[in-house]
Design a protein around this motif. Structure first.
Motif, short mmCIF file in Angstrom:
data_model
loop_
_atom_site.label_atom_id
_atom_site.label_comp_id
_atom_site.label_asym_id
_atom_site.label_seq_id
_atom_site.Cartn_x
_atom_site.Cartn_y
_atom_site.Cartn_z
N THR A 83 0.86 -1.19 0.00
CA THR A 83 0.00 0.00 0.00
C THR A 83 0.89 1.24 0.00
OG1 THR A 83 -0.05 0.14 2.42
CG2 THR A 83 -1.80 -1.15 1.37
N PRO A 142 -3.08 0.01 -3.73
CA PRO A 142 -4.05 0.88 -3.03
C PRO A 142 -3.32 2.02 -2.33
CG PRO A 142 -4.56 -1.43 -2.64
CD PRO A 142 -3.25 -1.41 -3.35
N SER A 175 -7.80 3.07 -5.57
CA SER A 175 -7.45 1.65 -5.59
C SER A 175 -6.97 1.22 -6.96
CB SER A 175 -8.66 0.81 -5.18
OG SER A 175 -8.22 -0.51 -4.90
N VAL A 180 -11.33 -0.89 -2.18
CA VAL A 180 -10.69 -0.12 -1.10
C VAL A 180 -11.71 0.26 -0.03
CG1 VAL A 180 -10.93 2.21 -2.11
CG2 VAL A 180 -8.97 1.70 -0.66
N VAL A 189 -4.76 -5.08 3.55
CA VAL A 189 -4.54 -5.25 2.12
C VAL A 189 -3.67 -6.49 1.87
CG1 VAL A 189 -3.50 -4.23 0.04
CG2 VAL A 189 -4.91 -2.82 1.56
#
Length: 563
Positions: free
Chosen positions: A346, A373, A390, A396, A437
């Motif tokens: 992320t 993301p 995202s 997301v 994530v």
């Protein structure tokens, strides 16, 4: 880039449709991929009609909304049309207020301040309504989660009608009417309207009481088409018809505000892509750099000269916005590098001085660089506010929901969301988001994918082929511009890098043994020049479009990738 060839549709369906419509089997295959298998479905796709629009009264609470507005007319009440500061919100407010003003004098507009009030319905907006004797607020593109605020307004004698398209929470606000096709208890046949689309359904319902049809409201569809493009909603079903007719208005009789924006660029025909890249950023820039009211004023202006003056101001805000987002993007990329965060799944970055109005754009830019993301935070009052973006295939919104113990407020869609949290929760949230994530994302989604609709040979690209292909527009989610792949291409010796900084690729290619040649342009693909000009065959994926140069129009390939 991952190149993925879409499954080839069943040959008997393709053959049958190609024979029925008398078109190239490749075009028939593209239609079957889009769920179009019969003559009637093809007719509806290629020739949208106002008959494709659903009865607005199929939407839950529509009858209550119409009854309350009619009562406001009868009682001479002050009506406040309230909407968010982005394109969908400001076009919705302009649409609703313009229409209501043809029936009723006391109609006013309110856009919350992005910095002072934040997203959606605000207590400050409700106080403004109460102090100025408004008894009805029509909220557009927001309000579906404003449970406490709507309840507070009720205690002050202010009624709410909500027109929203975002996902509701567990509870629906206690408003007079809540129009949202995504409500669990709403049986409206089409779920993907944007906020301005829901607003259009409400004016369609009001107009029907006078015996008028959607066709009588065509003049408002330039606003709806702009919102559909800007809000990245699917362009299928009802949205396709609304976008199709809206683009006709944009190209023939746009309102003075939109016409003034279009005059700033030298083009004769505008597509949904032009609306997204020319009209939308300028409308958005008002709310980002100054105040969303400027956009509503522009969109409601009826005098051409005044509209041009507003459009000039708004264009300047857009130029400021570009400079600001470019600078912040560079700072954010540096922050990722300095903290050695290139290998995370992320991107979460924060600086207290970043301009809140552009953090969504910066999040999109960072997603282009590190395809994962992304959240960009800045200081907003005594809180931190973020925009989330995202990658294709990853929700997301669901990821944020899983981290909500660290969040004060959030809302949005699968691919774009916004949130606020207390500063002391930032580090804990950052860890929780990365963990969530890591746990839920398919690692393949972290490599950008290009889906290829069909593999074809260059000689199949004829003027007739393109003429039919052009009618697949307007393009957008659920009906993207078709992407083709061709193998064994060779450069004819004219390949070069072009553009001020030579980052773009221009080629003239052929596919032996055929002598036919095509010009190709690949934006941002300059670094691939050596791969295409060494005399060896290569493959390319591209869409087909027209190039207009000195009055001559020719077909060209718009390259997406080569290898």
């Amino acid at each position: 880039m991952r190149w993925t060839l879409k499954p080839i549709p069943p040959s008997e369906k393709v053959k049958s449709l190609a024979n029925t419509l008398k078109i190239d089997p490749v075009l028939a295959s593209l239609l079957v991929q889009r769920g179009i298998e019969t003559y009637d479905q093809a007719k509806q796709f290629f020739r949208p009609s106002f008959k494709d629009l659903h009865d607005p009264f199929l939407m839950k609470d529509m009858d209550k909304a119409v009854a309350r507005i009619e009562k406001a007319f009868e009682n001479n009440e002050n009506i406040l049309v309230y909407g968010d500061y982005d394109v969908d919100g400001t076009t919705s407010v302009a649409l609703m207020a313009s229409y209501l003003k043809t029936k009723h004098e006391q109609v006013y507009t309110y856009i919350p301040d992005r910095y002072d009030e934040g997203y959606g319905v605000s207590y400050k907006g409700i106080e403004f309504a109460h102090e100025n004797d408004f008894t009805l607020i029509i909220a557009l593109d927001c309000g579906i989660k404003a449970i406490e605020k709507v309840a507070h307004a009720k205690t002050l004698g202010v009624d709410f009608i909500i027109c929203d398209h975002h996902r509701p929470g567990d509870e629906i606000p206690d408003a007079v009417a809540v129009l949202d096709p995504k409500r669990q208890d709403c049986n409206y046949p089409y779920k993907e309207l944007c906020g301005c689309g829901v607003g259009f359904k409400l004016i369609q319902a009001l107009a029907s009481k006078e015996g008028k049809t959607a066709e009588d409201l065509t003049e408002y569809l330039d606003l709806v088409a702009t919102a559909i493009g800007a809000d990245i909603v699917p362009i299928d079903g009802e949205n396709r018809a609304l976008a199709y007719f809206g683009l006709q208005v944009v190209n023939t009789t746009p309102r003075p505000g939109i016409q003034a924006i279009l005059k700033q660029v030298h083009k004769t025909e505008f597509t949904i892509t032009d609306v997204v890249f020319i009209v939308a950023p300028r409308i958005n820039a008002a709310g980002r750099m100054k105040h969303g009211n400027y956009a509503v004023t522009l969109l409601m202006e009826t005098d051409e000269k005044a509209a041009e003056a507003y459009a000039e101001d708004i264009n300047n805000y857009n130029l400021d916005r570009r400079e600001t987002d470019k600078q912040i993007t560079q700072e954010a990329l540096q922050q990722i590098e300095d903290h050695n965060e290139q290998d995370r799944l992320t991107t979460v970055v924060y600086h207290e001085s970043w301009h809140k109005g552009v953090i969504g754009i910066v999040a999109s830019r960072l997603t282009e660089t590190y395809y994962r993301p992304t959240l960009v935070f800045t200081k907003s009052g005594d809180k931190l506010a973020a925009s989330a973006r995202s990658v294709k295939g990853f929700d997301v919104y669901n990821a944020l929901e899983a981290c909500q113990e660290h969040i004060e407020q959030f809302g949005g869609h699968k691919y774009a969301a916004g949130l606020t949290l207390a500063e002391e929760n930032y580090e804990a949230f950052k860890l929780a988001f990365e963990a969530e994530v890591s746990k839920t994302i398919d690692r393949n989604l972290l490599t950008p994918e290009i889906q290829i609709d069909a593999q074809i040979d260059l000689e199949q690209i004829t003027p007739k082929f393109y003429r039919i292909l052009k009618q697949f527009a307007p393009y957008g989610p659920s009906n993207m511009s078709p992407v083709f792949m061709t193998e064994n291409l060779v450069d004819t010796g004219y390949g070069k890098c072009v553009g001020a900084d030579e980052t773009h690729l221009r080629l003239t290619v052929k596919q032996p043994p055929s002598p036919s040649q095509m010009v190709c342009i690949g934006f941002g693909l300059g670094e691939k020049l050596a791969l295409t000009t060494d005399g060896k065959p290569f493959s390319a994926i591209y869409s087909i479009d027209e190039n207009e140069w000195q009055g001559n129009v020719s077909l060209q390939l718009k390259l997406r990738d080569v290898k």
